[in-house]
Enzyme design. Structure first.
Site, PDB file in Angstrom:
ATOM      1  N   ASP A 100      76.170 -49.435  27.636  1.00  0.00           N
ATOM      2  CA  ASP A 100      74.796 -49.328  27.172  1.00  0.00           C
ATOM      3  C   ASP A 100      74.361 -47.865  27.272  1.00  0.00           C
ATOM      4  O   ASP A 100      74.441 -47.274  28.350  1.00  0.00           O
ATOM      5  CB  ASP A 100      73.917 -50.224  28.039  1.00  0.00           C
ATOM      6  CG  ASP A 100      72.581 -50.507  27.382  1.00  0.00           C
ATOM      7  OD1 ASP A 100      72.435 -50.224  26.190  1.00  0.00           O
ATOM      8  OD2 ASP A 100      71.684 -51.013  28.079  1.00  0.00           O
ATOM      9  N   TYR A 115      71.419 -44.704  26.116  1.00  0.00           N
ATOM     10  CA  TYR A 115      70.021 -44.390  26.466  1.00  0.00           C
ATOM     11  C   TYR A 115      69.601 -43.348  25.446  1.00  0.00           C
ATOM     12  O   TYR A 115      69.102 -42.289  25.806  1.00  0.00           O
ATOM     13  CB  TYR A 115      70.072 -43.826  27.896  1.00  0.00           C
ATOM     14  CG  TYR A 115      68.800 -43.696  28.686  1.00  0.00           C
ATOM     15  CD1 TYR A 115      67.957 -44.777  28.904  1.00  0.00           C
ATOM     16  CD2 TYR A 115      68.477 -42.483  29.293  1.00  0.00           C
ATOM     17  CE1 TYR A 115      66.831 -44.642  29.694  1.00  0.00           C
ATOM     18  CE2 TYR A 115      67.350 -42.351  30.082  1.00  0.00           C
ATOM     19  CZ  TYR A 115      66.523 -43.441  30.280  1.00  0.00           C
ATOM     20  OH  TYR A 115      65.411 -43.310  31.074  1.00  0.00           O
ATOM     21  N   HIS A 170      62.106 -43.307  24.317  1.00  0.00           N
ATOM     22  CA  HIS A 170      62.238 -44.272  25.410  1.00  0.00           C
ATOM     23  C   HIS A 170      62.485 -43.554  26.737  1.00  0.00           C
ATOM     24  O   HIS A 170      61.824 -43.839  27.748  1.00  0.00           O
ATOM     25  CB  HIS A 170      63.388 -45.235  25.105  1.00  0.00           C
ATOM     26  CG  HIS A 170      63.737 -46.153  26.237  1.00  0.00           C
ATOM     27  ND1 HIS A 170      62.895 -47.153  26.677  1.00  0.00           N
ATOM     28  CD2 HIS A 170      64.838 -46.225  27.031  1.00  0.00           C
ATOM     29  CE1 HIS A 170      63.463 -47.801  27.684  1.00  0.00           C
ATOM     30  NE2 HIS A 170      64.639 -47.254  27.932  1.00  0.00           N
ATOM     31  N   TYR A 223      67.874 -48.993  41.355  1.00  0.00           N
ATOM     32  CA  TYR A 223      68.639 -48.169  40.419  1.00  0.00           C
ATOM     33  C   TYR A 223      69.143 -46.831  40.969  1.00  0.00           C
ATOM     34  O   TYR A 223      69.975 -46.183  40.327  1.00  0.00           O
ATOM     35  CB  TYR A 223      67.863 -47.956  39.111  1.00  0.00           C
ATOM     36  CG  TYR A 223      66.981 -46.731  39.075  1.00  0.00           C
ATOM     37  CD1 TYR A 223      65.760 -46.711  39.737  1.00  0.00           C
ATOM     38  CD2 TYR A 223      67.371 -45.582  38.380  1.00  0.00           C
ATOM     39  CE1 TYR A 223      64.953 -45.601  39.708  1.00  0.00           C
ATOM     40  CE2 TYR A 223      66.572 -44.462  38.363  1.00  0.00           C
ATOM     41  CZ  TYR A 223      65.358 -44.477  39.028  1.00  0.00           C
ATOM     42  OH  TYR A 223      64.568 -43.358  39.001  1.00  0.00           O
ATOM     43  N   LYS A 283      69.848 -56.016  35.002  1.00  0.00           N
ATOM     44  CA  LYS A 283      70.304 -56.201  33.620  1.00  0.00           C
ATOM     45  C   LYS A 283      71.377 -57.278  33.501  1.00  0.00           C
ATOM     46  O   LYS A 283      71.547 -57.855  32.431  1.00  0.00           O
ATOM     47  CB  LYS A 283      70.925 -54.888  33.110  1.00  0.00           C
ATOM     48  CG  LYS A 283      70.060 -53.659  33.288  1.00  0.00           C
ATOM     49  CD  LYS A 283      69.068 -53.514  32.167  1.00  0.00           C
ATOM     50  CE  LYS A 283      68.426 -52.128  32.199  1.00  0.00           C
ATOM     51  NZ  LYS A 283      67.643 -51.887  30.981  1.00  0.00           N
ATOM     52  N   GLU A 321      57.173 -50.071  28.034  1.00  0.00           N
ATOM     53  CA  GLU A 321      56.532 -48.971  27.305  1.00  0.00           C
ATOM     54  C   GLU A 321      55.308 -49.443  26.531  1.00  0.00           C
ATOM     55  O   GLU A 321      54.307 -48.741  26.438  1.00  0.00           O
ATOM     56  CB  GLU A 321      57.520 -48.369  26.299  1.00  0.00           C
ATOM     57  CG  GLU A 321      58.654 -47.609  26.925  1.00  0.00           C
ATOM     58  CD  GLU A 321      59.664 -47.226  25.865  1.00  0.00           C
ATOM     59  OE1 GLU A 321      59.461 -46.213  25.184  1.00  0.00           O
ATOM     60  OE2 GLU A 321      60.660 -47.957  25.700  1.00  0.00           O
TER      61      GLU A 321
END
Lengths: 452, 452
Positions: free
Chosen positions: A147, A149, A154, A264, A273, A394
């Site tokens: 994944d 980023y 974002h 994290y 996740k 967001e």
């Protein structure tokens, strides 16, 4: 190899499958995405490879057994073994000539005027199944799921919340930041998503607690499924990175924000996740997207240019893809009242800071072997405008220090994060004057209450 | 289920395979670890399941075909299909009764005095292969590989270098911190390790550069290979977590420290690790380790106790394992001069802050489905003393602000990090008065120069 516009994108190409000619379908003859399905009355183990056309699923194994692919077959690597599989991976290992050949042949067979199947009533019934009778599975048997980023919007928004003093880290504009995701919990569109439990620390002055996630979120992402790529120890030069792409799909990287915040550092997201990631059923071949390619993100003055290994003329000119992406939500109350899902956001994949070619090239730049069936997701796709933010974290953020601003549903309900029984629907499609619409279908999931 | 000491651990149990009775062997009759092998004159595709005994590899498929496991067989799930596989995963999916039954039966067959195979000269020759003629493969076909960070000594040392103000983050003593690793680049012991290239930023005032890693390191880790565990959405309570463990092996999580430093924020290590991870060939069944269980780490006063879901009486009393772990290095010059590999560090796995049961329980605490064949590594095993630090990053660290202190090799060469052609050998074994030594074999790799 760059995927060019050719006669397969001709908007005048029609099919004798009438629903494929409907202007609103995701699946015209110009698309022909691959997926894995079984019919409602079969078991999961009966999964096999299909292709979408209009409102039908083409059972490729049926066509194969009827001899439709005889000219493409190869004794040492029989086509029926590629197709009689509950995942695309085996077909993908066979390479582009194989899957491209199958797609070309299906296009030929389904083109208006082709009468090869005209008299074959029984075969047509077996090989052209109503989509509503088919159950779609996770398309790959994904070996590794990565994944990224890649949306700077974002990264900047989320960074502002998690690290107000330091939102965008110094490496962001140099490295397509990514991390390894959990492959075992990739699930098919339509799978129910159990609200996870986990460790969070709502009060910094008290010990953490274990319990149901309170800040459950979706993440709108675009996925790239790989064909054969690079051996361990070798790389994937950016000029050739797109050769390793089989196709594109939608991904919902469900996120437990309260767990994420607490867990994290320093090794990245983990249990926030890994409870579930939903993948859309149809993988749109990269070739089908040729008319919708756009220049890579044009970096504003002051931003560094990518290092040489992440830069190429082709990537600058057409490394991006203009995919319109939409998130819709339906609460249980809405469903009970027959109110249609409501749009929460809409944006485009073209605003990503890094292209898939850059992500793949960087991923393999240390000699990491990328394999057929691997899934590479883009990270949350957020655009420059507020209405194009790809997650609730967001979307309901109203600026540093301000309280969250919930979104309103047509029932008067509000949402800051997801509630139990909420349904989240991702949609994606490409449109351009002079071309047929190419759609990705839906990527859908409903939240179940936590197990206590 | 807790794996208790029973007659299978009796030190007086001898085998008619004489090398198994040698006091120094890693593989007495009390061990019987599983691995995947083929003989030197076969191809990788011929990989099948074997078991180590003394200096021999038992070809389990040969024994199976000769009828040795007939009493354990099952028409619906034939044993030969579990064994005729290039990975342990299929056997592991069959569950503990299957793999435990095979191991019990092999122990019976190989026990001194058992004459079932005595007259079978041909079978013995085919089924008891000299270990030196066998090539060992990665034991699992690992679906997901997770890497934890379970040594507080390692986390504190590394934290002091990367974040001097903030070495141990507030979550460390509450959460077994872990991240998803890359499964595709797991390699067998003996595989050559190409020095990776990657992006680093040696000078913070200049742009980053792409090139060969300059700070290449090993990481000494212990791995746990899973049997069937939990369905998606369900959990793995700590009382039952050890039921999900098949066995234990050694792992070298090769690390590019300069790449790691530049890339790891905010999503964790990625390309600094994914170029290769070496796994030892023999997976020692968790049952074989029963005599070597130790109490979990006793937390010093002031440390919080684990939350309830990470705590159990059994885990406190015997969640740890006393595995002695050793790292040896041999430079090319040493090999050329016939100088034996030299010990760099030695320590024990018993000093880990978190046990495997806690790591697994936490991993599944959000409903993440753990699957047979998954590999869970402990993170670098560093103990409280300087000589028990499990990587060069720590081993050559002389304290905050001080220059690194290289280690010296017998040739007079020095090492701060690994040089091309260095060989790194991990060894592990369990010893306890009154029990036979249980060894893990070696986990070995040689560095090749970067491709330029």
């Amino acid at each position: 190899m760059h995927h060019a516009i050719d006669e397969s994108h001709d908007p005048n190409l029609k099919s004798w499958v009438e629903s494929a000619n409907d202007e609103t379908t995701d699946f015209p003859l110009q698309n022909l995405p691959f997926g894995v399905f079984h019919t409602d009355d079969e078991e999961e183990g009966d999964g096999r490879i299909g292709m979408a056309i209009g409102d039908r699923v083409v059972d490729l194994l049926e066509l194969c057994e009827a001899g439709a692919f005889d000219d493409l077959d190869d004794e040492e690597n029989p086509i029926d073994e590629d197709l009689d599989a509950p995942a695309l991976s085996i077909l993908l290992m066979s390479g582009r000539e194989r899957w491209g050949g199958i797609r070309d042949r299906v296009r030929e067979l389904l083109t208006h005027g082709n009468d090869e199947l005209a008299g074959e009533k029984e075969l047509l019934e077996a090989a052209l199944l109503p989509m509503q009778d088919c159950r779609m599975l996770v398309p790959g048997e994904v070996g590794d799921y990565t994944d990224f980023y890649a949306s700077v919007h974002h990264a900047t928004n989320v960074g502002s919340m998690f690290r107000p003093d330091n939102p965008l880290l110094p490496n962001y504009k140099w490295i397509p930041i990514g991390y390894h995701g959990r492959a075992s919990s990739l699930v098919a569109s339509g799978s129910e998503i159990r609200r996870p439990c986990g460790q969070t620390r709502p009060d910094e002055n008290a010990p953490p607690v274990y319990g149901p996630c309170k800040l459950l979120d979706y993440e709108l992402e675009v996925g790239c499924m790989m064909g054969p790529a690079n051996e361990r120890g070798s790389r994937l030069p950016i000029e050739r990175a797109e050769e390793a792409i089989f196709g594109i799909c939608l991904v919902n990287d469900w996120s437990a924000r309260d767990m994420q915040k607490w867990e994290y550092q320093p090794l990245g997201p983990f249990l926030a996740k890994s409870f579930a990631t939903t993948v859309s059923p149809w993988v749109v071949p990269i070739e089908a997207l040729a008319p919708f390619r756009t220049p890579a993100f044009v970096r504003p003055e002051g931003d560094p240019q990518p290092l040489d290994y992440l830069d190429s003329k082709h990537n600058r000119e057409s490394g991006g893809i203009d995919i319109t992406l939409e998130v819709l939500i339906a609460s249980k109350q809405m469903r009970d009242k027959g109110i249609a899902p409501v749009r929460v956001s809409v944006g485009s994949f073209k605003h990503m800071y890094w292209t898939f070619a850059q992500m793949l090239t960087h991923h393999a730049s240390n000699g990491c072997n990328m394999e057929a069936g691997d899934l590479i997701a883009s990270g949350t796709v957020s655009g420059p405008e507020k209405e194009s933010r790809g997650c609730l974290l967001e979307m309901t953020w109203d600026g540093p220090g301000k309280p969250r601003k919930p979104i309103e549903l047509p029932t008067g309900e509000t949402r800051t994060f997801l509630e139990d029984h909420d349904e989240v629907i991702l949609k994606g499609w490409c449109e351009r004057e002079g071309y047929r619409r190419i759609g990705f279908g839906v990527c859908d999931g409903v939240i179940l209450p936590a197990r206590t």
